[in-house]
Design a protein around this motif. Sequence first.
Motif, PDB file in Angstrom:
ATOM      1  N   GLY A  19      29.514  43.439  40.350  1.00  0.00           N
ATOM      2  CA  GLY A  19      29.983  43.233  38.988  1.00  0.00           C
ATOM      3  C   GLY A  19      31.100  42.201  39.039  1.00  0.00           C
ATOM      4  N   VAL A  20      31.106  41.293  38.060  1.00  0.00           N
ATOM      5  CA  VAL A  20      32.121  40.245  38.023  1.00  0.00           C
ATOM      6  C   VAL A  20      32.783  40.282  36.652  1.00  0.00           C
ATOM      7  N   ALA A  21      34.108  40.451  36.629  1.00  0.00           N
ATOM      8  CA  ALA A  21      34.873  40.473  35.375  1.00  0.00           C
ATOM      9  C   ALA A  21      35.720  39.205  35.305  1.00  0.00           C
ATOM     10  N   TYR A  22      35.578  38.480  34.195  1.00  0.00           N
ATOM     11  CA  TYR A  22      36.276  37.205  33.995  1.00  0.00           C
ATOM     12  C   TYR A  22      37.342  37.364  32.923  1.00  0.00           C
ATOM     13  N   LEU A  23      38.446  36.689  33.116  1.00  0.00           N
ATOM     14  CA  LEU A  23      39.512  36.643  32.132  1.00  0.00           C
ATOM     15  C   LEU A  23      39.833  35.180  31.849  1.00  0.00           C
ATOM     16  N   TYR A  40      38.744  35.527  37.910  1.00  0.00           N
ATOM     17  CA  TYR A  40      37.767  36.607  37.972  1.00  0.00           C
ATOM     18  C   TYR A  40      37.946  37.451  39.213  1.00  0.00           C
ATOM     19  N   GLY A  41      37.428  38.662  39.104  1.00  0.00           N
ATOM     20  CA  GLY A  41      37.372  39.589  40.218  1.00  0.00           C
ATOM     21  C   GLY A  41      35.927  40.011  40.422  1.00  0.00           C
ATOM     22  N   LYS A  42      35.545  40.181  41.671  1.00  0.00           N
ATOM     23  CA  LYS A  42      34.164  40.529  42.012  1.00  0.00           C
ATOM     24  C   LYS A  42      34.203  41.752  42.917  1.00  0.00           C
ATOM     25  N   VAL A  43      33.440  42.800  42.576  1.00  0.00           N
ATOM     26  CA  VAL A  43      33.392  44.020  43.383  1.00  0.00           C
ATOM     27  C   VAL A  43      31.950  44.487  43.444  1.00  0.00           C
TER      28      VAL A  43
END
Length: 180
Positions: free
Chosen positions: A101-105, A114-117
């Motif tokens: 999952g990748v969350a972008y700001l 972004y953070g990727k987990v």
Amino acid sequence: MLKKLLKKPFLAPIAALSMLTLSAPSFANIYIGAGAYKSETEGVPSNDDEEATAVFLGYNFVDSNVFMFSVEGGYYDLGSFSGSANGDDYESEAEAYTLAGVAYLPIGPFIELYGKVGMAMVEGETVINGEKYSDDGEEAFGGVGMSIDILDTVDIYAEYLVFDNEIESEMAGVGVRLAF
């Protein structure tokens, strides 16, 4: 009036195609990418960073001016290393298939953090003095990055990733992401 228009033979296929297009999932949220990385392996004594590559495919589920979220599948070459330490000769190589999952700001009109987990299926092999050891397994991985949006369909990114495998792989790299 709609019934009257649909009775025209040339308008019925156009109306059907329009309705199908509106109900189908949008391909505009699909993206692909590729990058070049420097890979470092902490479990293998080496002074050299290995060049590695990655490719990925993603789907952007949420895309707003405040927050974006996507799911991404990828392939990462974690590098291959060889050398000798403490009287032992060794060779090590690994690769990973990922789902994250990748969350972008967005922090401006063209820049996103972004953070990727996710999880990685790591396939690795280490040979020490001719004896083979397998480092296969499912492991967690994650990272952070920054991308610059060019022409709304092309992103240039830089990211740092850590794979929690037996050989503690770390990668830093740059690449291109293309949205469709």
